[in-house]
Design a protein around this motif. Structure first.
Motif, PDB file in Angstrom:
ATOM      1  N   ALA A   2      42.143  38.872 -19.790  1.00 30.68           N
ATOM      2  CA  ALA A   2      41.192  38.024 -20.512  1.00 30.68           C
ATOM      3  C   ALA A   2      41.087  36.684 -19.796  1.00 30.68           C
ATOM      4  O   ALA A   2      42.065  36.199 -19.213  1.00 30.68           O
ATOM      5  CB  ALA A   2      41.649  37.830 -21.952  1.00 30.68           C
ATOM      6  N   PRO A   3      39.918  36.043 -19.808  1.00 33.20           N
ATOM      7  CA  PRO A   3      39.765  34.745 -19.132  1.00 33.20           C
ATOM      8  C   PRO A   3      40.698  33.710 -19.745  1.00 33.20           C
ATOM      9  O   PRO A   3      40.846  33.613 -20.961  1.00 33.20           O
ATOM     10  CB  PRO A   3      38.297  34.391 -19.376  1.00 33.20           C
ATOM     11  CG  PRO A   3      37.628  35.689 -19.681  1.00 33.20           C
ATOM     12  CD  PRO A   3      38.646  36.530 -20.364  1.00 33.20           C
ATOM     13  N   GLY A   9      40.748  31.391 -14.001  1.00 38.79           N
ATOM     14  CA  GLY A   9      41.140  32.754 -13.732  1.00 38.79           C
ATOM     15  C   GLY A   9      41.593  33.486 -14.981  1.00 38.79           C
ATOM     16  O   GLY A   9      41.413  33.021 -16.106  1.00 38.79           O
ATOM     17  N   ALA A  10      42.243  34.659 -14.772  1.00 35.25           N
ATOM     18  CA  ALA A  10      42.718  35.465 -15.888  1.00 35.25           C
ATOM     19  C   ALA A  10      44.055  34.945 -16.388  1.00 35.25           C
ATOM     20  O   ALA A  10      44.739  34.160 -15.718  1.00 35.25           O
ATOM     21  CB  ALA A  10      42.822  36.915 -15.467  1.00 35.25           C
ATOM     22  N   ILE A  11      44.431  35.399 -17.569  1.00 36.18           N
ATOM     23  CA  ILE A  11      45.696  34.951 -18.163  1.00 36.18           C
ATOM     24  C   ILE A  11      46.875  35.318 -17.288  1.00 36.18           C
ATOM     25  O   ILE A  11      47.816  34.528 -17.120  1.00 36.18           O
ATOM     26  CB  ILE A  11      45.850  35.557 -19.578  1.00 36.18           C
ATOM     27  CG1 ILE A  11      44.852  34.920 -20.542  1.00 36.18           C
ATOM     28  CG2 ILE A  11      47.271  35.379 -20.102  1.00 36.18           C
ATOM     29  CD1 ILE A  11      44.907  35.465 -21.950  1.00 36.18           C
ATOM     30  N   ILE A  12      46.842  36.491 -16.687  1.00 34.89           N
ATOM     31  CA  ILE A  12      47.972  36.934 -15.866  1.00 34.89           C
ATOM     32  C   ILE A  12      48.186  36.033 -14.661  1.00 34.89           C
ATOM     33  O   ILE A  12      49.295  35.899 -14.155  1.00 34.89           O
ATOM     34  CB  ILE A  12      47.751  38.405 -15.425  1.00 34.89           C
ATOM     35  CG1 ILE A  12      49.040  38.967 -14.810  1.00 34.89           C
ATOM     36  CG2 ILE A  12      46.582  38.517 -14.452  1.00 34.89           C
ATOM     37  CD1 ILE A  12      48.964  40.426 -14.496  1.00 34.89           C
ATOM     38  N   GLU A  48      35.197  42.891 -16.219  1.00 38.23           N
ATOM     39  CA  GLU A  48      35.375  42.546 -17.626  1.00 38.23           C
ATOM     40  C   GLU A  48      34.597  43.497 -18.531  1.00 38.23           C
ATOM     41  O   GLU A  48      35.074  43.872 -19.605  1.00 38.23           O
ATOM     42  CB  GLU A  48      34.927  41.102 -17.850  1.00 38.23           C
ATOM     43  CG  GLU A  48      35.829  40.086 -17.157  1.00 38.23           C
ATOM     44  CD  GLU A  48      35.242  38.695 -17.150  1.00 38.23           C
ATOM     45  OE1 GLU A  48      36.013  37.733 -16.966  1.00 38.23           O
ATOM     46  OE2 GLU A  48      34.007  38.564 -17.328  1.00 38.23           O
ATOM     47  N   LYS A  49      33.418  43.901 -18.094  1.00 39.29           N
ATOM     48  CA  LYS A  49      32.640  44.863 -18.874  1.00 39.29           C
ATOM     49  C   LYS A  49      33.338  46.223 -18.922  1.00 39.29           C
ATOM     50  O   LYS A  49      33.348  46.889 -19.968  1.00 39.29           O
ATOM     51  CB  LYS A  49      31.246  45.015 -18.277  1.00 39.29           C
ATOM     52  CG  LYS A  49      30.371  43.774 -18.395  1.00 39.29           C
ATOM     53  CD  LYS A  49      29.013  44.021 -17.761  1.00 39.29           C
ATOM     54  CE  LYS A  49      28.123  42.790 -17.852  1.00 39.29           C
ATOM     55  NZ  LYS A  49      26.807  43.012 -17.209  1.00 39.29           N
ATOM     56  N   VAL A  50      33.929  46.630 -17.806  1.00 40.66           N
ATOM     57  CA  VAL A  50      34.615  47.931 -17.757  1.00 40.66           C
ATOM     58  C   VAL A  50      35.834  47.921 -18.677  1.00 40.66           C
ATOM     59  O   VAL A  50      36.093  48.883 -19.415  1.00 40.66           O
ATOM     60  CB  VAL A  50      35.017  48.266 -16.307  1.00 40.66           C
ATOM     61  CG1 VAL A  50      35.937  49.485 -16.278  1.00 40.66           C
ATOM     62  CG2 VAL A  50      33.782  48.520 -15.457  1.00 40.66           C
ATOM     63  N   ARG A  78      35.481  37.724 -27.325  1.00 43.08           N
ATOM     64  CA  ARG A  78      35.196  36.331 -27.687  1.00 43.08           C
ATOM     65  C   ARG A  78      35.581  35.392 -26.556  1.00 43.08           C
ATOM     66  O   ARG A  78      34.895  34.402 -26.283  1.00 43.08           O
ATOM     67  CB  ARG A  78      35.943  35.960 -28.964  1.00 43.08           C
ATOM     68  CG  ARG A  78      35.362  36.557 -30.232  1.00 43.08           C
ATOM     69  CD  ARG A  78      35.998  35.936 -31.456  1.00 43.08           C
ATOM     70  NE  ARG A  78      35.727  34.495 -31.516  1.00 43.08           N
ATOM     71  CZ  ARG A  78      36.283  33.678 -32.423  1.00 43.08           C
ATOM     72  NH1 ARG A  78      37.123  34.176 -33.336  1.00 43.08           N
ATOM     73  NH2 ARG A  78      36.000  32.400 -32.424  1.00 43.08           N
ATOM     74  N   ARG A  79      36.675  35.643 -25.891  1.00 39.86           N
ATOM     75  CA  ARG A  79      37.087  34.830 -24.744  1.00 39.86           C
ATOM     76  C   ARG A  79      36.059  34.897 -23.631  1.00 39.86           C
ATOM     77  O   ARG A  79      35.781  33.895 -22.967  1.00 39.86           O
ATOM     78  CB  ARG A  79      38.441  35.308 -24.237  1.00 39.86           C
ATOM     79  CG  ARG A  79      39.612  34.851 -25.085  1.00 39.86           C
ATOM     80  CD  ARG A  79      40.633  34.185 -24.197  1.00 39.86           C
ATOM     81  NE  ARG A  79      41.626  33.465 -24.951  1.00 39.86           N
ATOM     82  CZ  ARG A  79      42.514  32.642 -24.392  1.00 39.86           C
ATOM     83  NH1 ARG A  79      42.477  32.458 -23.084  1.00 39.86           N
ATOM     84  NH2 ARG A  79      43.385  31.995 -25.113  1.00 39.86           N
TER      85      ARG A  79
END
Length: 431
Positions: free
Chosen positions: A383-384, A3-6, A268-270, A255-256
């Motif tokens: 970020a992933p 998942g995401a960092i959060i 993620e693209k947005v 890069r992540r």
């Protein structure tokens, strides 16, 4: 996927990130409120009535200075012109920008000039409906007080008058002034020179109906609006600092994403596109307007969409200026003298103890910092995450089994030993 960092941050770390962002947000407001001056300055000018004694207005080779050693021959008002039999075509309204003993600077970035006429009511010379004023305008510049003036622009301009006379139009009210709207006059895209000179004529031609039916113009007033140099330096410093900051976090974020085995999803693209947009806004291209003549920037003239956006922004700013100035003019006469003085002195800033807080500057720098922090937080928190749990990655790499194989093994193996179904299938296999 982790998942995401959060999603993988502890509450403690999340609070630390939030407090850090809030501190940077408070700092961005304080930079504008306590360090930067007011974003813009408005300087009022009253045009000096010069007399073209040698009638050089057709040649355009002479410039009329309102003051200084080379000042022009002046008159106080048009009554004096009538006594001296000076024609209207020989009167030149001269304005020197800036005021005496001051200089303009490239840090001012731009200069807007607003025009206002002082028109007196006369029964025999009233303002016609839809009256149009024709102005013969010349603009010159120089960079020291000894050199000759160099023409920068010359144009014949037309402005439509919008004036009201609130009192009854009777002879007793002659001499009272019309209430006229402010008129846009000119804009200079970059302040590349120290001194500017405006020469304005009101040519009269009765046969062609030029400047007929415009009332009795007594004076011409100008308001010059430019960005404060101190605010420009603070603004440039913020953009110079924030550009690499957002650019670095954007590269790290992408890069992540590219290190993942899957393609990037739409969200993620947005977020990445948002980072690109913020970086484009942050790039301090205004440095070129300080170090170079603005005509160098014409290389970017093919970027049509940017020009359109700038034009819309400029129209909005001019509208705001008109509304603010009109509001002040209508409100100030109704105030008491003490209240009016307090309003004029304290407008746009607060006094906080021994400090003066510039509210307008704090608003600009605070909102600008808020947008950058928002984009920074999005790219960092969403970020992933590369965090794995329970040796998940190592077990998969060593056994080469998929999640489906692992699930099958756990369903047929029981902690209490082989099940009855396993025993029966085992006996059938042996037979």
């Amino acid at each position: 996927m982790a998942g995401a960092i959060i999603e993988n941050m502890s509450t403690k770390k999340l609070v630390i990130v939030g407090v850090t962002l809030m501190l940077f947000q408070a700092f961005s407001f304080m930079v504008g409120g306590l360090i930067a001056p007011s974003p813009t300055a408005a300087i009022h000018y009253l045009a000096t009535k010069c007399v073209d004694t040698v009638k050089t207005h057709h040649k355009g080779s002479k410039w009329f200075m309102p003051w200084g050693p080379d000042q022009c021959s002046k008159i106080r008002d048009f009554d004096e012109a009538m006594v001296k039999r000076i024609e209207a075509n020989n009167i030149v309204f001269a304005v020197h920008i800036p005021l005496p003993n001051r200089e303009m600077s490239a840090w001012f970035q731009f200069m807007l000039v607003i025009l206002q006429f002082d028109i007196a009511f006369k029964i025999q010379n009233q303002i016609d409906d839809g009256a149009l004023v024709t102005l013969d305008v010349g603009l010159a510049y120089r960079d020291d007080t000894l050199s000759e003036w160099t023409e920068m622009a010359h144009s014949i301009e037309h402005r439509k008058l919008s004036c009201n006379f609130t009192a009854p139009k009777i002879i007793e009210n002659e001499g009272r002034y019309y209430d006229c709207d402010l008129l846009p006059f000119m804009e200079v895209g970059s302040v590349a020179h120290k001194y500017y000179l405006l020469n304005i004529r009101l040519p009269v031609n009765e046969r062609k109906k030029v400047n007929i039916g415009i009332g009795e113009i007594k004076d011409i007033r100008l308001v010059g609006i430019h960005q404060n140099g101190g605010f420009t330096k603070v603004w440039f410093a913020m953009k110079t600092f924030l550009t690499p900051s957002v650019l670095i976090i954007m590269i790290w974020y992408w890069r992540r994403i590219t290190q993942m085995t899957r393609p990037p999803v739409l969200l993620e693209k947005v977020i990445f596109a948002l980072g690109i947009s913020m970086t484009f806004i942050n790039i301090p291209v205004e440095w070129f307007s300080v170090g170079f003549d603005w005509t160098w920037m014409l290389l970017f003239g093919d970027i049509r969409i940017c020009a359109c956006l700038y034009f819309l922004f400029l129209c909005f700013m001019v509208f705001q200026v008109f509304r603010n100035i009109s509001g002040k003019q209508s409100c100030l006469p109704a105030m008491t003298k003490a209240r009016r003085l307090h309003y004029e002195v304290n407008e746009g800033h607060w006094h906080w103890g021994g400090y003066t807080v510039q509210v307008n500057s704090a608003f600009f720098t605070g909102i600008y910092g808020m947008w950058n922090l928002y984009v920074f937080a999005l790219m960092f928190l969403y970020a992933p995450s590369h965090k794995r749990y329970g040796g998940e990655q190592s077990s998969v790499d060593q056994t080469g089994n998929s999640g489906e194989d692992l699930q099958l093994t756990t369903t047929i193996t029981h902690v209490d030993g082989p099940t009855e179904i396993y025993k029966m299938t085992g006996k059938e296999a042996q037979e």
